[in-house]
Design a protein around this motif. Structure first.
Motif, PDB file in Angstrom:
ATOM      1  N   ASN A   1      10.882  -2.271   6.434  1.00  0.00           N
ATOM      2  CA  ASN A   1       9.505  -1.951   6.042  1.00  0.00           C
ATOM      3  C   ASN A   1       8.963  -0.795   6.877  1.00  0.00           C
ATOM      4  N   ARG A   2       9.229  -0.841   8.173  1.00  0.00           N
ATOM      5  CA  ARG A   2       8.720   0.208   9.068  1.00  0.00           C
ATOM      6  C   ARG A   2       9.337   1.565   8.732  1.00  0.00           C
ATOM      7  N   LEU A   3      10.626   1.576   8.429  1.00  0.00           N
ATOM      8  CA  LEU A   3      11.273   2.836   8.059  1.00  0.00           C
ATOM      9  C   LEU A   3      10.740   3.364   6.732  1.00  0.00           C
ATOM     10  N   THR A   4      10.473   2.450   5.801  1.00  0.00           N
ATOM     11  CA  THR A   4       9.907   2.893   4.515  1.00  0.00           C
ATOM     12  C   THR A   4       8.517   3.479   4.724  1.00  0.00           C
TER      13      THR A   4
ATOM     14  N   VAL B   1      13.487   6.038   2.006  1.00  0.00           N
ATOM     15  CA  VAL B   1      13.856   4.999   1.049  1.00  0.00           C
ATOM     16  C   VAL B   1      14.778   4.045   1.801  1.00  0.00           C
ATOM     17  N   THR B   2      14.615   2.747   1.602  1.00  0.00           N
ATOM     18  CA  THR B   2      15.521   1.800   2.258  1.00  0.00           C
ATOM     19  C   THR B   2      16.117   0.857   1.225  1.00  0.00           C
TER      20      THR B   2
ATOM     21  N   GLY C   1      20.502  -6.696  -3.435  1.00  0.00           N
ATOM     22  CA  GLY C   1      19.692  -6.315  -2.292  1.00  0.00           C
ATOM     23  C   GLY C   1      18.277  -5.951  -2.705  1.00  0.00           C
ATOM     24  N   VAL C   2      17.528  -5.467  -1.730  1.00  0.00           N
ATOM     25  CA  VAL C   2      16.132  -5.108  -1.944  1.00  0.00           C
ATOM     26  C   VAL C   2      15.953  -3.615  -1.663  1.00  0.00           C
ATOM     27  N   LEU C   3      15.421  -2.916  -2.660  1.00  0.00           N
ATOM     28  CA  LEU C   3      15.127  -1.489  -2.560  1.00  0.00           C
ATOM     29  C   LEU C   3      13.640  -1.312  -2.304  1.00  0.00           C
ATOM     30  N   LEU C   4      13.309  -0.565  -1.241  1.00  0.00           N
ATOM     31  CA  LEU C   4      11.920  -0.217  -0.961  1.00  0.00           C
ATOM     32  C   LEU C   4      11.744   1.286  -1.171  1.00  0.00           C
ATOM     33  N   VAL C   5      10.763   1.646  -2.013  1.00  0.00           N
ATOM     34  CA  VAL C   5      10.546   3.043  -2.388  1.00  0.00           C
ATOM     35  C   VAL C   5       9.141   3.472  -1.973  1.00  0.00           C
TER      36      VAL C   5
ATOM     37  N   GLU D   1       0.816  -1.208   0.000  1.00  0.00           N
ATOM     38  CA  GLU D   1       0.000   0.000   0.000  1.00  0.00           C
ATOM     39  C   GLU D   1       0.853   1.262   0.000  1.00  0.00           C
ATOM     40  N   LYS D   2       1.940   1.241   0.787  1.00  0.00           N
ATOM     41  CA  LYS D   2       2.729   2.458   0.955  1.00  0.00           C
ATOM     42  C   LYS D   2       4.061   2.457   0.208  1.00  0.00           C
ATOM     43  N   TYR D   3       4.451   1.328  -0.337  1.00  0.00           N
ATOM     44  CA  TYR D   3       5.759   1.297  -1.002  1.00  0.00           C
ATOM     45  C   TYR D   3       5.810   0.180  -2.037  1.00  0.00           C
TER      46      TYR D   3
END
Length: 771
Positions: free
Chosen positions: A563-566, A571-572, A518-522, A499-501
């Motif tokens: 996930n929580r920081l994103t 951006v993580t 790695g995994v990028l969360l935007v 929903e958010k990223y």
């Protein structure tokens, strides 16, 4: 707890090998990622290939360290003196030897030191001062018919006792009892005890050889079991030379197996040794990473192979005996798995040829190769002994001046009970361990002196001098590859659509066969033209990016902190670091160390490439990239940000402590010491003299730094965490005047991401408002 951990590992593996859903479109501006299978496994394989190639090519790069002058023996010896000093340094032969008048008889009124009588010699139990309060211990064989013709240190393999090569105990064939045969040939012979390879569960935990047990602490403190035992040999040489007075001492060393290693190194370091025989050891050292870890010498292959070390013995006499060497296999039961095999004859011949190729000119005649049948015959052969004695100028009788080796006599007659070999071994181990522990107690002062040139008077002075220490850290401790980076060539695929990223798997090229993954969360709410801060969220030992970034993985350690920081708007990026698959990654450290490298020699370039690429993303603020790692990721937080300037801050979670102490202490009540555990790769050479965690934090400064610490975290006790952190805070606040830039959060909890004070720290120093 273990069941929960296994469940997390299984789930993360499934999510790694199977995309989360069918829509795998790439991130805009990148190529599609079409790799299948386990990318973490592929990464470890790639690093392995890269390192093996570096090892294979290592000999070609050594010449830059050498400036041999073969115009005369004197000039040659002077020209290789820097190499001698470097070899002594990396094997930890640093502690001054204790002056003495020689060995003391080890006897009592009821148990005299004279224990046996042979054909023309007597055998005494002795000990002699070596360094600190460490002594050598063993047997002294003294000729009874006139003055000794020469003095020899006869060094057995680690799994042989002095009594065996003298013929007093079973286990060595009569023709290979070289200490006895040297004594029969009118030599005074000193036979030291070596630390053996007996395996034992240490503190009921890791099953280690005695040699690996002592190696672990010593290595962390800039010492080495090799250096300790070489010093015992050289202490014997000190006595031989002193005892000769104004006369020219004739000194030789003859060693087999591990004793061959020590004979070679001792002769390379000490020009007073006139003749040397190395049996069952000389080999192609590029396969040393497969051998027992107590042979692991940091930076060895950068400057030395066996041929280079052998060249340092010349122009003195050097006899190489190609014989059957010690053979054994060590299991992976907490200690480093290993295999020791006889040096193949062709490899021995090639190494001898390499010595002869070093432009040693007339010196080459001093090098002789004695081949036993197929290079696999019994050690201590008559031809090898004959050549060795000839080089020492020894004749077994004045009447037979052309013969050097006496006829093979009978076993000596035992006249007193033999020494208790187990008790003697325990005593020798205790002395070495006690010496290492004394070094541990003093090493904070050594580091204080080492860091004395770090100037904190002004920001400008600090910026200049800290850079010098970062270079030392990069080149001498972590190890730095000079290879140019490949173009990143980013390949991505969408794996999460929350929903958010949105989440993407990302692969970036680094070096040939080495890539970052790695995994990028935007976040989805980024406005056009907006720049967001990035938090690089690092997993721990045996972890994966999915452990911290997969919305479906509920880890009891990571608590979905990426996930929580994103969701908070950051951006993580969650990288895969290669410390996964147990022995597969631990042998990467074994392969790195001889190259003057570590695991982080590969990991640091991966993070440089990651952060360089992140800076190119249109929604990333290049000046606001932070690092936050748990456990081995916390270990990473201490080693990567000092060398990757793209990181604006660093958070060390569940790892920060008095690191050198944790690695080197053998206090039995300290159950969290790495000396007792399976992490055989964890030890880093000479941190004790250079960089503990307080000194590493000084390399991160003046950037913000934080520690996250659970009171019930078994990594270390609170008091050692507090002790080390007090130094960091003093450095930041008192010396640099940096207020609120260095924090620690204590919480009631175990080895886990707490995500309270650290999240506030990230919001504050990456300048991002809370949601």
């Amino acid at each position: 707890m273990r069941l929960r951990y296994l469940l997390v590992v299984c789930l993360s593996f499934l999510w790694t090998t199977c995309p989360a859903f069918g829509d795998d479109e790439p991130l805009p501006g990148t190529k599609p990622l079409d790799w299948t299978g386990d990318l973490a496994s592929k990464m470890v394989d790639g690093v392995d290939t890269f390192l093996l190639r570096k090892i294979e090519r290592s000999a070609a790069g050594r010449e830059k360290h050498w400036n041999r002058d073969t115009s005369s023996p004197e000039r040659y010896s002077a020209s290789i003196e820097p190499n001698r000093k470097r070899l002594a340094h990396i094997i930890g032969a640093r502690d001054p030897r204790v002056p003495s008048d020689g060995p003391e008889l080890a006897g009592t009124p009821s148990r005299p030191a004279l224990i046996a009588k042979g054909d023309g010699f007597e055998v005494f139990t002795v000990h002699w001062p070596a360094f600190g309060d460490v002594t050598g211990e063993g047997l002294l064989l003294v000729p009874t018919k006139g003055k000794p013709a020469a003095d020899v240190v006869a060094i057995p393999d680690a799994d042989q006792t002095p009594e065996q090569i003298v013929g007093l105990a079973p286990g060595v064939a009569r023709e290979s009892q070289f200490a006895r045969r040297l004594a029969e040939s009118r030599c005074r012979v000193l036979v030291p005890v070596l630390i053996d390879r007996r395996m034992e569960k240490r503190q009921g935990r890791a099953n280690l050889t005695s040699r690996e047990f002592l190696y672990r602490s010593a290595f962390e403190l800039g010492r080495h079991l090799i250096g300790y035992e070489v010093q015992k040999v050289l202490a014997a040489v000190d006595w031989f030379v002193k005892d000769a007075g104004k006369n020219d001492a004739q000194v030789g060393v003859f060693g087999y197996g591990e004793g061959g290693l020590l004979a070679l190194y001792a002769a390379a370091l000490d020009p007073r040794i006139d003749a040397t025989c190395v049996s069952g050891y000389l080999d192609d050292r590029r396969k040393g990473w497969q051998q027992p870890i107590d042979r692991n010498v940091f930076a060895l292959l950068d400057e030395f192979g066996d041929a280079e070390i052998a060249s340092m013995v010349l122009p003195r006499a050097l006899i190489i005996e190609a014989s059957k060497g010690p053979e054994l296999t060590l299991p992976s039961e907490g200690g480093a798995p290993a295999k020791l095999e006889s040096p193949p004859l062709e490899d021995v011949r090639r190494e001898v040829a390499r010595v002869q190729s070093f432009a040693v000119g007339a010196f080459a005649s001093q090098l002789e190769l004695v081949e036993t049948p197929k290079g696999a015959g019994p050690f201590g052969s008559a031809p090898a002994l004959e050549r060795f004695l000839s080089r020492l100028g020894v004749h077994h009788s004045p009447e037979k001046s052309s013969e050097h080796l006496a006829p093979n006599g009978a076993a000596p007659e035992v006249v007193q009970p033999l020494p208790d070999a187990r008790a003697r071994q325990a005593s020798q181990m205790h002395e070495i361990d006690r010496h290492s522990q004394a070094l541990l107690a003093r090493c904070a002062y050594v580091r204080q002196d080492f860091m004395a040139k770090l100037d904190t008077k002004t920001p400008e002075a600090y910026a200049k001098t800290v850079e010098e220490y970062r270079d030392i850290f990069a080149n001498e401790v972590v190890g730095r590859f000079d290879d140019p980076f490949l173009p990143a060539n980013p390949r991505t695929r969408k794996v999460y659509d929350e929903e958010k990223y949105t989440g993407y798997e990302v692969v970036l090229d680094v070096f040939p066969d080495v890539f970052a993954y790695g995994v990028l969360l935007v976040p989805k709410d980024i406005k056009e033209g907006e720049k967001r801060p990035v938090v690089v969220c690092q997993h721990g030992l045996e972890g994966r990016p999915q452990d911290v970034a997969d919305p479906k993985v509920k880890s009891p350690y990571y608590h979905q902190f990426a996930n929580r920081l994103t969701e908070q708007g950051f951006v993580t990026f969650s990288p895969q670091n290669p410390y996964i698959f147990k022995d597969r990654f631990r042998t990467l450290q074994r392969k790195s160390n001889p190259l003057k490298k570590t695991l982080f020699s590969t990991i640091v370039p991966q993070h440089q490439q990651i952060t360089d690429w992140l800076k190119t993303l249109p929604y990333v603020d290049a000046a606001r990239i932070g690092f936050y790692g748990l456990s081995y990721g916390g270990k990473s937080a201490m080693r990567i940000p000092p060398l990757v300037k793209n990181y604006a801050l660093s958070i060390c979670s569940a790892d920060f402590n008095e690191w050198v102490w944790k690695n080197a202490t053998t206090e039995p009540r300290t159950t969290m010491s790495y000396v007792w555990t399976p992490e055989y790769e964890i030890f880093e050479f000479d941190l004790g003299s250079t960089f503990n965690y307080a000194e590493m934090a000084a390399l991160i400064a003046p950037r913000p730094f934080m520690v996250e610490r659970g009171h019930f975290d078994g990594v270390a006790p609170d008091e050692t965490v507090g002790y080390e952190f007090a130094k960091v805070r003093f450095h930041y606040e008192a010396k640099l005047g940096l207020k609120d830039m260095c924090e620690i959060e204590w919480f009631v909890g175990p080895h886990e991401i707490h995500g309270v004070g650290t999240f506030e720290f990230l919001h504050k120093h990456l300048n991002w408002p809370k949601k």
